[in-house]
Design a protein around this motif. Structure first.
Motif, mmCIF file in Angstrom:
data_model
loop_
_atom_site.group_PDB
_atom_site.id
_atom_site.type_symbol
_atom_site.label_atom_id
_atom_site.label_comp_id
_atom_site.label_asym_id
_atom_site.label_seq_id
_atom_site.Cartn_x
_atom_site.Cartn_y
_atom_site.Cartn_z
ATOM 1 N N GLU A 151 -11.820 -43.036 -75.731
ATOM 2 C CA GLU A 151 -11.842 -41.693 -75.186
ATOM 3 C C GLU A 151 -13.055 -40.948 -75.713
ATOM 4 O OE1 GLU A 151 -8.205 -39.490 -75.515
ATOM 5 O OE2 GLU A 151 -7.062 -41.336 -75.537
ATOM 6 N N ASP A 152 -13.670 -40.173 -74.840
ATOM 7 C CA ASP A 152 -14.796 -39.359 -75.249
ATOM 8 C C ASP A 152 -14.261 -38.001 -75.693
ATOM 9 O OD1 ASP A 152 -17.237 -38.183 -75.695
ATOM 10 O OD2 ASP A 152 -17.635 -37.793 -73.572
ATOM 11 N N LEU A 153 -14.195 -37.817 -76.985
ATOM 12 C CA LEU A 153 -13.721 -36.546 -77.538
ATOM 13 C C LEU A 153 -14.876 -35.725 -78.105
ATOM 14 C CD1 LEU A 153 -10.483 -37.774 -79.355
ATOM 15 C CD2 LEU A 153 -10.658 -36.651 -77.145
ATOM 16 N N SER A 154 -16.090 -36.040 -77.676
ATOM 17 C CA SER A 154 -17.255 -35.346 -78.218
ATOM 18 C C SER A 154 -17.250 -33.861 -77.869
ATOM 19 C CB SER A 154 -18.542 -35.994 -77.717
ATOM 20 O OG SER A 154 -18.614 -35.918 -76.307
ATOM 21 N N GLY A 155 -16.587 -33.487 -76.778
ATOM 22 C CA GLY A 155 -16.537 -32.077 -76.392
ATOM 23 C C GLY A 155 -15.460 -31.290 -77.107
ATOM 24 N N VAL A 156 -14.616 -31.964 -77.865
ATOM 25 C CA VAL A 156 -13.532 -31.300 -78.591
ATOM 26 C C VAL A 156 -13.990 -31.061 -80.021
ATOM 27 C CG1 VAL A 156 -11.129 -31.504 -79.344
ATOM 28 C CG2 VAL A 156 -11.828 -32.495 -77.171
ATOM 29 N N PRO A 157 -13.832 -29.826 -80.514
ATOM 30 C CA PRO A 157 -14.210 -29.583 -81.913
ATOM 31 C C PRO A 157 -13.515 -30.576 -82.842
ATOM 32 C CG PRO A 157 -13.668 -27.524 -80.822
ATOM 33 C CD PRO A 157 -13.314 -28.632 -79.865
ATOM 34 N N GLU A 158 -14.249 -31.028 -83.857
ATOM 35 C CA GLU A 158 -13.757 -32.100 -84.732
ATOM 36 C C GLU A 158 -12.399 -31.787 -85.352
ATOM 37 O OE1 GLU A 158 -15.372 -34.567 -88.568
ATOM 38 O OE2 GLU A 158 -16.838 -33.798 -87.127
ATOM 39 N N ASP A 159 -12.178 -30.537 -85.757
ATOM 40 C CA ASP A 159 -10.911 -30.200 -86.404
ATOM 41 C C ASP A 159 -9.736 -30.146 -85.417
ATOM 42 O OD1 ASP A 159 -12.165 -27.936 -85.303
ATOM 43 O OD2 ASP A 159 -11.087 -26.570 -86.618
ATOM 44 N N LEU A 160 -10.006 -30.186 -84.101
ATOM 45 C CA LEU A 160 -8.935 -30.154 -83.108
ATOM 46 C C LEU A 160 -8.663 -31.523 -82.472
ATOM 47 C CD1 LEU A 160 -9.845 -26.880 -81.185
ATOM 48 C CD2 LEU A 160 -8.096 -27.184 -82.943
ATOM 49 N N ARG A 161 -9.501 -32.504 -82.759
ATOM 50 C CA ARG A 161 -9.396 -33.798 -82.076
ATOM 51 C C ARG A 161 -8.060 -34.489 -82.306
ATOM 52 N NH1 ARG A 161 -15.546 -35.935 -83.120
ATOM 53 N NH2 ARG A 161 -16.470 -34.357 -81.768
ATOM 54 N N TYR A 198 -17.498 -26.124 -74.486
ATOM 55 C CA TYR A 198 -16.330 -27.005 -74.400
ATOM 56 C C TYR A 198 -15.670 -26.864 -73.033
ATOM 57 C CZ TYR A 198 -11.624 -28.744 -75.342
ATOM 58 O OH TYR A 198 -10.436 -29.412 -75.279
ATOM 59 N N GLY A 199 -15.548 -25.627 -72.564
ATOM 60 C CA GLY A 199 -14.968 -25.370 -71.241
ATOM 61 C C GLY A 199 -15.774 -26.017 -70.137
ATOM 62 N N ASP A 200 -17.098 -25.977 -70.273
ATOM 63 C CA ASP A 200 -17.962 -26.619 -69.276
ATOM 64 C C ASP A 200 -17.736 -28.126 -69.254
ATOM 65 O OD1 ASP A 200 -19.002 -24.145 -68.675
ATOM 66 O OD2 ASP A 200 -20.825 -24.417 -69.878
ATOM 67 N N LYS A 201 -17.549 -28.718 -70.431
ATOM 68 C CA LYS A 201 -17.307 -30.168 -70.490
ATOM 69 C C LYS A 201 -15.955 -30.523 -69.881
ATOM 70 C CE LYS A 201 -20.402 -31.354 -74.190
ATOM 71 N NZ LYS A 201 -20.673 -32.207 -75.294
ATOM 72 N N ILE A 202 -14.963 -29.674 -70.100
ATOM 73 C CA ILE A 202 -13.648 -29.911 -69.487
ATOM 74 C C ILE A 202 -13.776 -29.826 -67.972
ATOM 75 C CG2 ILE A 202 -11.342 -28.932 -69.116
ATOM 76 C CD1 ILE A 202 -11.274 -28.222 -72.046
ATOM 77 N N GLN A 203 -14.483 -28.792 -67.510
ATOM 78 C CA GLN A 203 -14.688 -28.626 -66.070
ATOM 79 C C GLN A 203 -15.372 -29.845 -65.471
ATOM 80 O OE1 GLN A 203 -13.603 -25.904 -64.482
ATOM 81 N NE2 GLN A 203 -14.468 -26.289 -62.473
ATOM 82 N N GLU A 204 -16.373 -30.346 -66.180
ATOM 83 C CA GLU A 204 -17.102 -31.537 -65.725
ATOM 84 C C GLU A 204 -16.180 -32.746 -65.654
ATOM 85 O OE1 GLU A 204 -20.405 -34.327 -67.765
ATOM 86 O OE2 GLU A 204 -20.879 -32.184 -67.736
ATOM 87 N N GLN A 205 -15.313 -32.911 -66.656
ATOM 88 C CA GLN A 205 -14.376 -34.035 -66.677
ATOM 89 C C GLN A 205 -13.393 -33.941 -65.512
ATOM 90 O OE1 GLN A 205 -13.873 -36.748 -68.733
ATOM 91 N NE2 GLN A 205 -15.767 -36.339 -69.808
ATOM 92 N N LEU A 206 -12.933 -32.721 -65.211
ATOM 93 C CA LEU A 206 -11.940 -32.540 -64.164
ATOM 94 C C LEU A 206 -12.532 -32.717 -62.772
ATOM 95 C CD1 LEU A 206 -9.974 -29.489 -65.574
ATOM 96 C CD2 LEU A 206 -9.212 -31.847 -65.484
ATOM 97 N N THR A 207 -13.809 -32.414 -62.612
ATOM 98 C CA THR A 207 -14.417 -32.490 -61.290
ATOM 99 C C THR A 207 -15.159 -33.793 -61.054
ATOM 100 O OG1 THR A 207 -16.371 -31.306 -62.102
ATOM 101 C CG2 THR A 207 -14.648 -30.000 -61.043
ATOM 102 N N ARG A 208 -15.268 -34.629 -62.072
ATOM 103 C CA ARG A 208 -15.981 -35.901 -61.945
ATOM 104 C C ARG A 208 -15.208 -36.837 -61.017
ATOM 105 N NH1 ARG A 208 -16.758 -38.770 -67.392
ATOM 106 N NH2 ARG A 208 -14.529 -38.984 -67.138
ATOM 107 N N GLU A 209 -15.939 -37.521 -60.160
ATOM 108 C CA GLU A 209 -15.322 -38.474 -59.232
ATOM 109 C C GLU A 209 -14.838 -39.679 -60.024
ATOM 110 O OE1 GLU A 209 -14.852 -38.271 -55.898
ATOM 111 O OE2 GLU A 209 -15.541 -36.199 -56.018
ATOM 112 N N GLU A 210 -13.648 -40.127 -59.736
ATOM 113 C CA GLU A 210 -13.061 -41.286 -60.429
ATOM 114 C C GLU A 210 -13.538 -42.551 -59.770
ATOM 115 O OE1 GLU A 210 -10.814 -41.190 -63.106
ATOM 116 O OE2 GLU A 210 -11.174 -39.076 -63.214
#
Length: 131
Positions: free
Chosen positions: A34-44, A119-131
């Motif tokens: 899993e790519d958790l690079s967009g999640v702050p380290e203390d929240l991963r 972080y929100g932008d990365k979430i948005q990108e993940q949600l809109t990315r074509e599978e």
């Protein structure tokens, strides 16, 4: 290396030699990391636990719902009265979701945080990315 690490390593090596790892699910296939690079380290860790339990933070759910509504709106064509009513309903739902998301972010103190915005932008990108 401590004695426990050494002992664990010996048992792993012994299990490998006896073929105990041969019939595991996914054997011979690449790991899906899993790519958790967009999640702050203390929240991963907490996000990982929540995800494994099937729970999502409300802001993630709201963002996902906004993406779905935006996709539906893009697919709607304003040809007839029923579709216009449908578009109005979708726009209304999208506005409500966005307002709730904005309110939630303000309550949690993330309204003006550039790190959270990224972080929100990365979430948005993940949600809109074509599978």
């Amino acid at each position: 290396m401590t004695i426990l690490s050494w002992l664990a390593e010996q048992r792993i090596q012994e299990a490998m030699r006896s073929g105990e790892f041969e019939d595991l699910p996914g054997h011979g296939k690449p790991l899906q990391l899993e790519d958790l690079s967009g999640v702050p380290e203390d929240l991963r860790m907490s996000f990982k636990i929540m995800k494994n339990a099937g729970l999502l933070p409300e802001e993630v759910t709201l963002r996902k719902e906004c993406v779905t509504l935006e996709t539906l709106l893009a697919a709607c064509h304003s040809n007839g009265n029923t579709e216009d009513g449908e578009r109005k309903e979708l726009k209304s739902q999208l506005t409500l979701k966005r307002l709730r998301l904005q309110e939630l972010m303000g309550q949690r103190g993330f309204g003006n945080s550039s790190a959270f915005s990224d972080y929100g932008d990365k979430i948005q990108e993940q949600l809109t990315r074509e599978e």
